[in-house]
Design a protein around this motif. Structure first.
Motif, mmCIF file in Angstrom:
data_model
loop_
_atom_site.group_PDB
_atom_site.id
_atom_site.type_symbol
_atom_site.label_atom_id
_atom_site.label_comp_id
_atom_site.label_asym_id
_atom_site.label_seq_id
_atom_site.Cartn_x
_atom_site.Cartn_y
_atom_site.Cartn_z
ATOM 1 N N ILE A 108 70.862 46.374 9.245
ATOM 2 C CA ILE A 108 69.566 47.008 8.968
ATOM 3 C C ILE A 108 69.085 46.623 7.573
ATOM 4 C CG2 ILE A 108 68.490 49.244 8.524
ATOM 5 C CD1 ILE A 108 70.066 50.328 10.884
ATOM 6 N N ILE A 109 70.019 46.600 6.609
ATOM 7 C CA ILE A 109 69.626 46.268 5.237
ATOM 8 C C ILE A 109 69.128 44.833 5.142
ATOM 9 C CG2 ILE A 109 70.618 45.789 2.963
ATOM 10 C CD1 ILE A 109 72.016 48.445 3.162
ATOM 11 N N ALA A 110 69.743 43.925 5.926
ATOM 12 C CA ALA A 110 69.270 42.544 5.914
ATOM 13 C C ALA A 110 67.801 42.486 6.301
ATOM 14 C CB ALA A 110 70.108 41.703 6.870
ATOM 15 N N TYR A 111 67.405 43.300 7.290
ATOM 16 C CA TYR A 111 66.005 43.290 7.717
ATOM 17 C C TYR A 111 65.117 44.108 6.793
ATOM 18 C CZ TYR A 111 67.185 40.463 11.597
ATOM 19 O OH TYR A 111 67.605 39.398 12.327
ATOM 20 N N LEU A 159 65.433 35.281 10.079
ATOM 21 C CA LEU A 159 66.820 34.972 9.716
ATOM 22 C C LEU A 159 66.969 34.680 8.228
ATOM 23 C CD1 LEU A 159 67.677 32.750 12.799
ATOM 24 C CD2 LEU A 159 68.250 35.141 12.428
ATOM 25 N N GLN A 160 65.901 34.941 7.447
ATOM 26 C CA GLN A 160 65.906 34.602 6.029
ATOM 27 C C GLN A 160 67.084 35.228 5.282
ATOM 28 O OE1 GLN A 160 63.663 32.559 4.316
ATOM 29 N NE2 GLN A 160 65.157 32.825 2.680
ATOM 30 N N SER A 161 67.342 36.533 5.509
ATOM 31 C CA SER A 161 68.396 37.221 4.768
ATOM 32 C C SER A 161 69.755 36.586 5.034
ATOM 33 C CB SER A 161 68.435 38.692 5.162
ATOM 34 O OG SER A 161 67.210 39.283 4.889
ATOM 35 N N PHE A 162 69.963 36.139 6.311
ATOM 36 C CA PHE A 162 71.258 35.555 6.655
ATOM 37 C C PHE A 162 71.402 34.175 6.024
ATOM 38 C CE2 PHE A 162 70.073 38.600 9.855
ATOM 39 C CZ PHE A 162 71.163 39.438 9.829
ATOM 40 N N ALA A 163 70.286 33.442 5.965
ATOM 41 C CA ALA A 163 70.312 32.149 5.282
ATOM 42 C C ALA A 163 70.666 32.346 3.808
ATOM 43 C CB ALA A 163 68.962 31.460 5.423
ATOM 44 N N ASP A 164 70.069 33.385 3.190
ATOM 45 C CA ASP A 164 70.361 33.684 1.786
ATOM 46 C C ASP A 164 71.829 34.021 1.607
ATOM 47 O OD1 ASP A 164 67.804 33.228 1.095
ATOM 48 O OD2 ASP A 164 67.199 35.336 1.021
ATOM 49 N N PHE A 202 74.358 32.092 -0.835
ATOM 50 C CA PHE A 202 75.079 32.728 -1.941
ATOM 51 C C PHE A 202 76.580 32.508 -1.799
ATOM 52 C CE2 PHE A 202 71.442 35.711 -2.752
ATOM 53 C CZ PHE A 202 71.250 35.298 -4.051
ATOM 54 N N ALA A 203 77.080 32.678 -0.563
ATOM 55 C CA ALA A 203 78.526 32.658 -0.368
ATOM 56 C C ALA A 203 79.130 31.287 -0.619
ATOM 57 C CB ALA A 203 78.857 33.133 1.044
#
Lengths: 210, 353
Positions: B31-34, B61-66, B70-71
């Motif tokens: 939820i936080i990703a969205y 899917l932007q948050s997951f790409a970020d 980062f990782a």
């Protein structure tokens, strides 16, 4: 089973981090270990069923007091070599204090084991077993112990007033923002129409009055 | 938390709780990703930009790409940094922020309460854990061994400690009306109120936001300051301190700081939902609305509060530091203290609960 495991976890961590508080060379590390000690003490309170005290410990000591500690320790320029040089001189006094505390603890433990202590504790809040301990504390704190509670509050208030009196100074010539005055400003008070003679200078009326 | 009789029982109990916690945290993080995407989209919309729209459909899917970016980057640790504390700081921020969710009840139905730990001092636990958030910031700022991060850390320490006081008093006014420190009880107490006493069915008029409207406003503004959100983000004011305490961080440690910050914001939204917006209760307790599961209402309400956070970020200019302190100590503290006295008097002498 699980409770016992957590007890040993919290107890061992509390003792280890308390040791690290006095052993750590870096004072900031020492304060961080102190925070860990508070935390483990809060864990022990929870295991005792005193969750209200545990939360207060974390809110007051970890959340506010230790932040100020950390603040001061980070800002101060402490000379560690000088501090360590005094260790041998201060050691006898430290050992004396530690010895007195140990004797007191043993005395307390012996009298407690003899039945002196356990009867005194439930007497503080009789007949309220069904209530949560937040309610129990509230009931005795604001009835039986209300004067002590108020007196403790007064002591803190006096300390706060004292600290403010010691540090407050009114410096002359500092311009301070008055938000009420800013909000009360209207075009009528803020604007001034000045007729300027050709080649003359604009002199605000406040300056001209001087 | 009954006394466990055998090792086997306590292991099963442990496994169930770990499973529930994992389920809650996974849901929360997705939820936080969205919500993060929503934050950026709202910000962009106010500034008449498009916002993230390349990765996935509509940028979903932007948050997951970020996250992946980062990782896989290299964590840089400055030579002069205090390495242990430097790496501990982002971890402390993220762990404390996530730990707060242990006591937040998201719904309640015939299966029971949807909460990991139904602590009877739940509100105090939230206060305690949110007051620990400041340590990540202070430790990060100090361990970086650099001027700007340290300045940012000092600012945040003063700011977060100041606004905790007014948040505490605001929560006390709610607790006075409810008479319990348990989060579930706080929501249950909002099932009846002004609306039902006027003869209406249970509705949004019964929730505490109406009775305690000034307190709700103070809570909202204090929550912004407590989580270092704009307009109170002086901790990381880029025009003055570059990125404040996060200047020296990169890669996963930086990600953990960002994550902790957003989790703390969502925690504040959830807390506001529980204290003032009736938690999982439907807006009006009539047929089609009360068929919807409680958790849906809870998420909708929390998202609404987050939307308000995002709007404030988009259109309110940053405060000056002395104004921030003035607001906290000279406006909110007296107001909330007065409110505690007034609400206590009304509860004691007016017979209103």
């Amino acid at each position: 089973m699980l409770t016992a495991g957590f007890f040993y976890l919290f107890a061992v961590l509390a003792i280890a981090s308390a040791t690290m508080v006095i052993v750590a060379r870096n004072p900031v590390h020492a304060v961080l270990f102190l925070i860990l000690t508070f935390f483990n003490a809060a864990g022990l309170f929870i295991l005792l069923g005193a969750e209200f005290l545990a939360m207060l410990l974390v809110i007051v000591y970890v959340g506010a007091v230790a932040v100020l500690f950390l603040f001061v320790v980070m800002m101060l320029d402490v000379d560690f070599a000088e501090l360590r040089a005094g260790f041998i001189n201060n050691a006898p006094v430290g050992l004396l204090v530690a010895g007195i505390v140990l004797v007191e603890l043993i005395a307390l433990f012996v009298s407690g084991a003899a039945g002196g202590l356990p009867s005194a504790i439930p007497a503080a809040a009789p007949g309220t077993e069904a209530l949560s301990n937040t309610e129990q504390i509230g009931r005795v704190l604001y009835t039986k112990y209300v004067y002590f509670f108020q007196a403790a509050g007064l002591v803190l208030l006096v300390a706060m007033v004292g600290a403010i009196v010691l540090t407050l100074r009114h410096r002359e010539g500092v311009k301070r923002q008055s938000i009420a005055a800013q909000n009360a400003r209207t075009p009528a008070t803020g604007l001034e129409m000045v007729k300027v003679a050709s080649g003359g200078a604009v002199v605000p009326s406040s300056e001209a009055k001087r | 938390m009954a006394e466990q009789s055998t090792l086997w029982d306590s292991l099963i109990w442990l496994a169930i709780n770990v499973g529930l916690s994992l389920a809650l945290l996974t849901g929360l993080l997705i939820i936080i990703a969205y919500l993060l995407l929503l934050d950026r989209k709202v910000w962009a919309a106010v500034q008449m930009r498009k916002g993230p729209n390349v990765v996935g459909p509509w940028g979903l899917l932007q948050s997951f790409a970020d996250l992946i970016k980062f990782a896989v980057k290299e964590p840089v640790i400055p030579a002069g940094a205090n390495k242990g504390v430097f790496l501990l700081a982002p971890l402390a921020t993220a762990v404390c922020a996530l730990a707060a969710w242990a006591v937040i009840p998201v719904s309640e139905n015939s299966w029971g309460k949807w909460v990991i730990s139904d602590l009877n001092v739940g509100v105090l636990y939230i206060l305690a854990i949110s007051s620990l958030g400041v340590y990540g910031v202070i430790m990060g700022g100090w361990a970086s061994n650099s001027k700007y991060p340290f300045m940012g850390a000092l600012r945040s320490a003063a700011q977060m400690v100041s606004y905790e006081v007014s948040i505490g008093f605001v929560i006390i006014t709610v607790l006075l009306l409810v008479g319990s420190l348990n989060m579930t009880e706080i929501v249950r107490a909002q099932a009846d109120g002004i609306g039902t006493s006027a003869g209406l069915p249970a509705s949004f008029l019964d929730w505490h936001w109406l009775v305690l409207l000034p307190m709700f406003v103070i809570f909202f503004i204090s929550a912004l300051a407590e989580t270092n959100r704009p307009p109170f983000d002086l901790v990381e004011a880029e025009s003055e301190l570059v990125a404040g305490f996060m200047v020296e961080y990169s890669s996963t440690p930086y990600l953990l700081f960002m994550l902790g910050e957003y989790v703390a914001i969502v925690t504040m939204c959830a807390l506001g939902t529980i204290l003032f917006l009736g938690g999982w209760l439907p807006p009006v307790d009539i047929a089609p609305l009360n068929w919807v599961p409680g958790i849906v209402w809870f998420i909708l309400k929390a998202t609404f509060l987050f939307f308000m956070f995002a709007m404030v970020k988009a259109f309110v200019p940053r405060y000056r530091y002395d104004q921030l302190m003035r607001l906290g100590w000279k406006v909110f503290l007296p107001l909330s203290l007065l409110a505690v006295v007034v609400v206590a008097a009304v509860v004691q002498f007016g017979g209103v609960t």
